[in-house]
Design an enzyme around this catalytic site. Structure first.
Site, PDB file in Angstrom:
ATOM      1  N   LYS A  83       1.721  -6.109   4.432  1.00 55.18           N
ATOM      2  CA  LYS A  83       1.591  -7.448   3.829  1.00 55.18           C
ATOM      3  C   LYS A  83       0.343  -7.525   2.935  1.00 55.18           C
ATOM      4  O   LYS A  83       0.405  -8.025   1.815  1.00 55.18           O
ATOM      5  CB  LYS A  83       1.557  -8.518   4.926  1.00 55.18           C
ATOM      6  CG  LYS A  83       2.838  -8.536   5.765  1.00 55.18           C
ATOM      7  CD  LYS A  83       2.849  -9.616   6.804  1.00 55.18           C
ATOM      8  CE  LYS A  83       1.829  -9.426   7.907  1.00 55.18           C
ATOM      9  NZ  LYS A  83       2.023  -8.174   8.687  1.00 55.18           N
ATOM     10  N   THR A  84      -0.778  -7.021   3.451  1.00 50.58           N
ATOM     11  CA  THR A  84      -2.009  -7.043   2.648  1.00 50.58           C
ATOM     12  C   THR A  84      -1.818  -6.195   1.390  1.00 50.58           C
ATOM     13  O   THR A  84      -2.216  -6.590   0.284  1.00 50.58           O
ATOM     14  CB  THR A  84      -3.194  -6.480   3.472  1.00 50.58           C
ATOM     15  OG1 THR A  84      -3.232  -7.168   4.723  1.00 50.58           O
ATOM     16  CG2 THR A  84      -4.508  -6.660   2.754  1.00 50.58           C
ATOM     17  N   ASP A 128      -4.310 -14.338   5.280  1.00 53.71           N
ATOM     18  CA  ASP A 128      -3.697 -13.612   6.395  1.00 53.71           C
ATOM     19  C   ASP A 128      -3.624 -14.530   7.618  1.00 53.71           C
ATOM     20  O   ASP A 128      -4.439 -15.450   7.736  1.00 53.71           O
ATOM     21  CB  ASP A 128      -4.574 -12.385   6.716  1.00 53.71           C
ATOM     22  CG  ASP A 128      -3.777 -11.284   7.383  1.00 53.71           C
ATOM     23  OD1 ASP A 128      -2.558 -11.447   7.551  1.00 53.71           O
ATOM     24  OD2 ASP A 128      -4.378 -10.249   7.734  1.00 53.71           O
ATOM     25  N   THR A 177       2.630 -13.078  11.120  1.00 53.87           N
ATOM     26  CA  THR A 177       3.463 -12.262  12.010  1.00 53.87           C
ATOM     27  C   THR A 177       4.510 -13.166  12.661  1.00 53.87           C
ATOM     28  O   THR A 177       5.429 -12.686  13.296  1.00 53.87           O
ATOM     29  CB  THR A 177       2.606 -11.619  13.118  1.00 53.87           C
ATOM     30  OG1 THR A 177       1.774 -12.637  13.673  1.00 53.87           O
ATOM     31  CG2 THR A 177       1.737 -10.502  12.555  1.00 53.87           C
ATOM     32  N   ARG A 236       1.069   1.831   9.045  1.00 53.85           N
ATOM     33  CA  ARG A 236      -0.318   1.968   9.510  1.00 53.85           C
ATOM     34  C   ARG A 236      -0.409   3.005  10.628  1.00 53.85           C
ATOM     35  O   ARG A 236      -1.337   3.811  10.659  1.00 53.85           O
ATOM     36  CB  ARG A 236      -0.873   0.626   9.999  1.00 53.85           C
ATOM     37  CG  ARG A 236      -2.243   0.776  10.649  1.00 53.85           C
ATOM     38  CD  ARG A 236      -2.887  -0.546  11.033  1.00 53.85           C
ATOM     39  NE  ARG A 236      -3.352  -1.276   9.876  1.00 53.85           N
ATOM     40  CZ  ARG A 236      -3.126  -2.570   9.668  1.00 53.85           C
ATOM     41  NH1 ARG A 236      -2.438  -3.272  10.545  1.00 53.85           N
ATOM     42  NH2 ARG A 236      -3.595  -3.159   8.599  1.00 53.85           N
TER      43      ARG A 236
HETATM   44  N1  LIG Z   1       5.336   0.362   1.911  1.00 58.00           N
HETATM   45  C1  LIG Z   1       4.262   1.110   2.070  1.00 58.00           C
HETATM   46  N2  LIG Z   1       4.131   2.291   1.423  1.00 58.00           N
HETATM   47  C2  LIG Z   1       3.048   3.062   1.633  1.00 58.00           C
HETATM   48  N3  LIG Z   1       2.014   2.738   2.441  1.00 58.00           N
HETATM   49  C3  LIG Z   1       2.088   1.580   3.086  1.00 58.00           C
HETATM   50  C4  LIG Z   1       3.196   0.711   2.937  1.00 58.00           C
HETATM   51  N4  LIG Z   1       3.012  -0.384   3.706  1.00 58.00           N
HETATM   52  C5  LIG Z   1       1.835  -0.211   4.304  1.00 58.00           C
HETATM   53  N5  LIG Z   1       1.267   0.960   3.939  1.00 58.00           N
HETATM   54  C6  LIG Z   1      -0.010   1.469   4.423  1.00 58.00           C
HETATM   55  O1  LIG Z   1      -0.181   1.016   5.756  1.00 58.00           O
HETATM   56  C7  LIG Z   1      -1.496   0.523   5.956  1.00 58.00           C
HETATM   57  C8  LIG Z   1      -1.428  -0.893   6.510  1.00 58.00           C
HETATM   58  O2  LIG Z   1      -0.896  -1.762   5.526  1.00 58.00           O
HETATM   59  P1  LIG Z   1      -1.373  -3.282   5.391  1.00 58.00           P
HETATM   60  O3  LIG Z   1      -2.829  -3.420   5.690  1.00 58.00           O
HETATM   61  O4  LIG Z   1      -0.909  -3.760   4.071  1.00 58.00           O
HETATM   62  O5  LIG Z   1      -0.519  -3.949   6.539  1.00 58.00           O
HETATM   63  P2  LIG Z   1      -0.463  -5.488   6.972  1.00 58.00           P
HETATM   64  O6  LIG Z   1       0.984  -5.834   7.149  1.00 58.00           O
HETATM   65  O7  LIG Z   1      -1.226  -6.346   6.033  1.00 58.00           O
HETATM   66  O8  LIG Z   1      -1.156  -5.456   8.365  1.00 58.00           O
HETATM   67  P3  LIG Z   1      -1.939  -6.674   9.114  1.00 58.00           P
HETATM   68  O9  LIG Z   1      -0.914  -7.734   9.303  1.00 58.00           O
HETATM   69  O10 LIG Z   1      -2.401  -6.017  10.374  1.00 58.00           O
HETATM   70  O11 LIG Z   1      -3.052  -7.061   8.199  1.00 58.00           O
HETATM   71  C9  LIG Z   1      -2.204   0.681   4.624  1.00 58.00           C
HETATM   72  O12 LIG Z   1      -2.966   1.860   4.667  1.00 58.00           O
HETATM   73  C10 LIG Z   1      -1.136   0.868   3.607  1.00 58.00           C
HETATM   74  O13 LIG Z   1      -1.544   1.765   2.633  1.00 58.00           O
END
Ligand SMILES: Nc1ncnc2c1ncn2[C@@H]1O[C@H](COP(=O)(O)OP(=O)(O)OP(=O)(O)O)[C@@H](O)[C@H]1O
Length: 361
Positions: A83-84, A128, A177, A236
């Site tokens: 998401k981030t 977030d 989430t 992740r």
């Molecule tokens: N679709 C994707 N392709 C490649 N790498 C990804 C992808 N999605 C996530 N990642 C990798 O996974 C890691 C976590 O992603 P991110 O921080 O965006 O998740 P998030 O959903 O925002 O998590 P949270 O809700 O815990 O903040 C990052 O290192 C990102 O590079």
């Protein structure tokens, strides 16, 4: 402890061990630094989530063609699914700066007013855990999203006055989430909602190959598949496991990762072939061995593994349910036939008392 056989360690896990869980989808300190380097920078690099990507691509292209700020975007889905990363891609695709904050950091409406009033035109505000914002801040956000305006209240009681404050147009990207927890008036103000799904193993293989390239790690297809299968559908976790396997490969195999090296490394870190770790296996082992597969109450199960009820319920159980290894029933937690098979145990011959009919046997 020989946990790779059918043995189950039911010893207490310390808080540190829980915080250090390799298979936790939440970010830790190390993640934050490395994740910045591994984040895809545009929609083409972003692996999987085809529907969300296609829809978002249209939203952003249309906004760019109109020379307008993109509509507000809500992203829902489990931690670690990107998401981030997507919010940063939205900003990059719009050529706009991004401001990152989170619901729990905004406790007062004033905190939000300070952020909103300092935004530049077109800026992306990433919020977030938007479901954890305070109610007054949430109400201020309604007006900001719809009219690009907020009323700042000055003073208290009968003498309080509302001073209207114009805001530059901005794009709010909210992440949650738990989309179901958002009040409908807030949900309705997003022009686009994208739901992030767990990733298929083949998609995680692509994430792993991409990250290995960036980290300059040699890995073959079978090695990436081995890590992907243990990553719980979450990029992740895939990236974190890759880093631990890289450590092992550096010490034991001149840095090259293949299937055997990946499997041996993850055995050391106690992440099994399906991505279960020690806590998951302790819960499942107790359910099978001490309670014949259930049904058993969650509190009893927690006592049996020496954990808090919340830890079992919130940390271990969701993944076990998702994997089809454990079921919640009105009579308590029950192991599925797949759970017996996974731990290499044989279910009692005539089924377990109290489970008849639950799985058609
Ligand atoms: N679709 C994707 N392709 C490649 N790498 C990804 C992808 N999605 C996530 N990642 C990798 O996974 C890691 C976590 O992603 P991110 O921080 O965006 O998740 P998030 O959903 O925002 O998590 P949270 O809700 O815990 O903040 C990052 O290192 C990102 O590079």
């Amino acid at each position: 402890m020989n946990w790779d056989e059918t043995g189950t360690d039911t010893g207490d896990l310390t808080d540190e061990q829980l915080d250090d869980r390799l298979v936790d989808a939440g970010a830790d300190g190390e993640d934050t630094a490395v994740e910045a380097a591994l984040r895809p920078k545009d929609l083409h690099e972003f692996v999987g989530q085809e529907k969300v990507r296609e829809q978002l691509d249209l939203v952003l292209k249309a906004a760019r063609a109109r020379g307008a700020t993109a509509d507000h975007v809500l992203l829902s889905g489990a931690p670690g699914l990107g998401k981030t990363t997507l919010s940063m891609i939205i900003a990059a695709e719009m050529g706009a700066p991004i401001r990152i904050t989170s619901g729990p950091a905004i406790q007062h409406a004033g905190d939000l007013a300070a952020i909103l009033s300092s935004l530049q035109e077109g800026e992306v505000l990433f919020l977030d855990e938007i479901h954890r914002m305070s109610r007054p801040a949430e109400e201020m956000l309604y007006m900001a999203m719809e009219d690009f305006r907020v009323d700042v209240i000055v003073g208290k009681g009968p003498g309080a006055t509302a001073i209207p404050l114009e805001l530059p147009p901005f794009t709010l990207v909210g992440a949650t989430t738990r989309a179901g927890l958002l009040p409908p008036p807030l949900r309705d103000r997003f022009g686009f909602t994208g739901h992030m799904e767990f990733y298929a193993p083949t998609e995680l293989e692509r994430v792993i190959h991409r990250s290995a390239g960036l980290l300059d790690v040699a890995i073959d297809t079978a090695g990436a598949a081995e890590i992907a299968g243990r990553s719980r559908g979450t990029p992740r976790i895939a990236n974190r496991l890759l880093r631990r396997v890289r450590d092992y490969a550096q010490v034991k195999a001149e840095g090259r990762i293949d299937r055997d090296i990946a499997a041996a490394a993850l055995r050391v870190y106690e992440v099994d072939a399906r991505g279960l770790d020690r806590l998951d296996r302790a819960v499942l082992g107790a359910l099978l061995k001490l309670f014949g597969g259930g049904p058993v109450g969650i509190s009893t199960l927690a006592v049996a593994v020496g954990e808090e009820r919340e830890t079992v319920e919130e940390v271990a159980e969701p993944f076990l349910v998702r994997e089809g290894l454990l079921a919640r029933t009105p009579r308590g937690r029950v192991a599925t036939p797949a759970a017996w098979a996974h731990l290499g145990l044989v279910p009692p011959q005539h089924g377990v008392k109290g489970q008849q009919g639950l799985f058609g046997a």
